[in-house]
Design an enzyme around this catalytic site. Structure first.
Site, mmCIF file in Angstrom:
data_model
loop_
_atom_site.group_PDB
_atom_site.id
_atom_site.type_symbol
_atom_site.label_atom_id
_atom_site.label_comp_id
_atom_site.label_asym_id
_atom_site.label_seq_id
_atom_site.Cartn_x
_atom_site.Cartn_y
_atom_site.Cartn_z
ATOM 1 N N GLU A 154 -5.599 -8.107 -1.186
ATOM 2 C CA GLU A 154 -5.992 -7.953 0.220
ATOM 3 C C GLU A 154 -7.417 -7.432 0.244
ATOM 4 O OE1 GLU A 154 -3.287 -6.027 3.002
ATOM 5 O OE2 GLU A 154 -5.009 -5.178 4.066
ATOM 6 N N GLU A 192 0.812 -1.224 0.000
ATOM 7 C CA GLU A 192 0.000 0.000 0.000
ATOM 8 C C GLU A 192 0.846 1.275 0.000
ATOM 9 O OE1 GLU A 192 -2.739 -0.464 3.245
ATOM 10 O OE2 GLU A 192 -3.875 -2.033 2.229
#
Length: 619
Positions: free
Chosen positions: A269, A193
């Protein structure tokens, strides 16, 4: 927003020769009144290859307490997660490549803390991967870094200034998994991320190839669909280096550029939702609709098992909960059985049929085949309010009870019987039932009919399944009111002491042979350089233990301050925060410094003042 109503009446429940259980209606001879017809056919070819359903251990320290469970409970938990045809039967295990820094609920240790340091036995992710492989030798393994040790950035909080060093660091973790644990890593990510760097990705591919790791595939960029998809389309070398485009929390949709790449698309995810029944509903909806809406062929849940103190961020956001090693208590929640609806009846390498989609009155269906005559159909009718995930926001939609008829054509039209597994969420009477096997159905000319209620999941399949179980685990109980540890362990099974959850820095067993007294066996904080952080690490090294509800308590601790004159230590109680918010934690702090001074404060800010004064004095 109120739950959607029952909607228009789909007609009478006309089910000749039915099997009826909890309002479940299955017909094999005549179609139900007003039934919508769905054709499942492989004659025009197959859809995308299915890559599997997975869980994520890490990001961070989400499995911290699991390793301390006594047997047989620890093995039971692992069986529910990984054992084929038992519980979740996961196809994929994704783990954090530890970087000594806070990555949501704690820190995970690095395998290469300093440039001349390599240790492939720190932490517990190696153990987790081996336990998964022990149960399912075919499970796929993924590694992904959240943080990096500070030496990689040469003082900067950035891993890409020296991409040759970073790529060697990551490739060494993959090689170490094989050399020291006989684990073959199948996929590796870039930086969770955070921004990606094209030069680094190309160098990572080159480094892995040079080290004999050509089989390891690269997932990028474990963030959003863009700008990685655009970059892949416009840079041929990057296109060749990346195998999977992985996005987080995509809301079941992928971008047009991602689809144009022709690469496999993953929700690398997802979920991250409290594992109550709404969390189970979230998981049921996205497991189907990530493919139906976004052509994603794999979905990975954060997190695998909620095995961290529940008062830390995102408490109970796992497929199941195991946060009491002192009692042995654990809970198998609905997401385990929702997972089983797909994982027990498919395998990576199967293919979706092209004939999948949305149901006429809400919900979705997918069908997969192994290409050898087997078929698995998964149907979900989760309503809006009962399937909300933590992110992104879910736009309004409605689901109604409905009659359906499925017609199997092509190579499937000779199938005579099918197995049925059923789950029904009951949000009103609290009497939900999960993963129940119903009597098999006999098909008539390849057709069968179902009456679908709202908030149901069906698996109709040629493959046998099983609802595994163990005797009830011990009852839940609070952390012991009296607890002590002298760390007197010559050969500890793990580098970290039981029940301590590191929040900044890393505390490991250490044998101090230079100690002249009774403290040869110790727990030592071992990180001396600030890592390349992912979260908002505190400026102090911190580990937590105990019960969040404790108010009046006595703490006794012998400490050695190794840094003369400038070192210090604190002990705190009534602390109200941990995880990414740990630097803002308030409580009752007792500070002791190497120069003999001490102080009592209500937060960590006093430390910053002391450091500033020391710097000023040194100047």
């Amino acid at each position: 927003m109120a739950a959607p109503g029952p909607g228009p009446d789909p007609g009478p429940l006309y089910c000749p020769l039915i099997f009826l259980l909890s309002y479940t209606c299955v017909s094999a001879l005549l179609p139900l009144s007003g039934a919508a017809v769905y054709v499942l056919n492989d004659e025009g070819g197959l859809g995308a290859e299915f890559d599997g359903i997975g869980g994520l251990s890490g990001g961070g320290a989400t499995s911290r307490l699991l390793v301390n469970y006594p047997e047989p409970y620890r093995s039971q938990i692992l069986d529910y997660l990984f054992k084929p045809n038992f519980g979740a039967s996961l196809h994929i295990l994704k783990v954090e490549i530890g970087g000594d820094a806070q990555t949501t609920d704690g820190t995970e240790p690095s395998h290469m803390r300093y440039e001349d340091d390599e240790n492939y036995f720190r932490g517990y992710e190696w153990w987790m991967m081996k336990e998964a492989k022990k149960r399912n030798p075919n499970i796929k393994l993924i590694g992904l870094p959240w943080a990096f040790p500070g030496w990689i950035g040469h003082g900067a909080n950035w891993p890409y200034d020296y991409p040759d060093i970073t790529s060697y660091y990551v490739a060494s973790w993959i090689r170490g998994a094989k050399l020291y644990h006989n684990l073959d890593i199948d996929y590796v990510g870039i930086w969770n991320e955070r921004k990606y760097d094209q030069k680094y990705i190309l160098l990572l591919r080159y480094t892995m190839d040079k080290m004999g790791l050509e089989q390891v595939k690269i997932i990028a960029s474990d963030n959003l669909w863009e700008p990685i998809s655009w970059s892949v389309l416009h840079h041929p070398e990057l296109y060749d280096a990346i195998d999977i485009i992985g996005a987080h929390y995509p809301g079941t949709f992928s971008s047009s550029n991602a689809k144009k790449t022709g690469k496999k698309l993953w929700s690398s995810e997802d979920y991250s939702t409290v594992n109550d029944d709404v969390g189970g509903g979230c998981w049921a909806r996205i497991l189907n609709q990530n493919y139906v809406n976004g052509n994603m062929t794999s979905t990975i849940a954060w997190n695998l098992v909620a095995s961290y103190y529940k008062e830390l961020p995102f408490g109970r956001d796992g497929l199941m909960t195991a946060d009491e090693p002192w009692s042995g208590h654990y809970e198998v929640q609905s997401p385990i059985w929702i997972t089983a609806h797909t994982t027990q009846f498919t395998q990576p390498g199967w293919h979706y049929l092209k004939t999948v989609g949305h149901l006429h009155k809400g919900g979705s269906y997918v069908a997969l085949t192994d290409g050898k005559g087997n078929i698995t159909i998964i149907i979900e009718t989760m309503s809006h309010d009962h399937s909300i995930c933590i992110r992104p926001p879910l736009l309004p939609f409605e689901v109604f009870r409905q009659n359906t008829t499925f017609k199997l054509q092509g190579s499937f039209n000779q199938i005579k019987t099918l197995q049925i597994w059923h789950s029904k969420f009951d949000f009103f009477k609290n009497s939900s039932k999960f993963f129940t096997q119903l009597p098999e159905i006999k098909l008539d000319n390849g057709s069968f009919s179902l009456h679908l209620e709202v908030d149901e999941i069906y698996t109709i399949t040629t493959i046998a399944g099983n609802r595994g179980s163990f005797p009830e685990p011990p009852a839940s109980r609070s952390f012991p009111k009296e607890y002590e540890d002298d760390f007197n362990v010559e050969n500890p099974p793990f580098s970290e002491a039981p029940n301590f959850a590191d929040q900044t820095g890393v505390f490991e067993y250490f044998i101090n042979f230079r100690d002249p007294g009774d403290h040869v066996f110790t727990l030592r904080q071992v990180v001396t350089q600030r890592p390349i952080t992912w979260g908002s690490d505190a400026d102090q090294t911190i580990s937590i233990i105990g019960d969040y509800k404790w108010k009046n308590l006595t703490i006794t601790c012998d400490v050695l301050i190794e840094t003369a004159n400038t070192g210090g230590v604190f002990i705190a109680g009534r602390v109200n925060k941990g995880g990414e918010a740990v630097r803002h934690a308030e409580g009752l702090y007792y500070w002791v410094f190497a120069d003999g001074k001490y102080k009592v404060t209500s937060d960590l800010h006093y430390y910053l003042m002391v450091v500033a004064n020391l710097k000023q004095a040194n100047t």
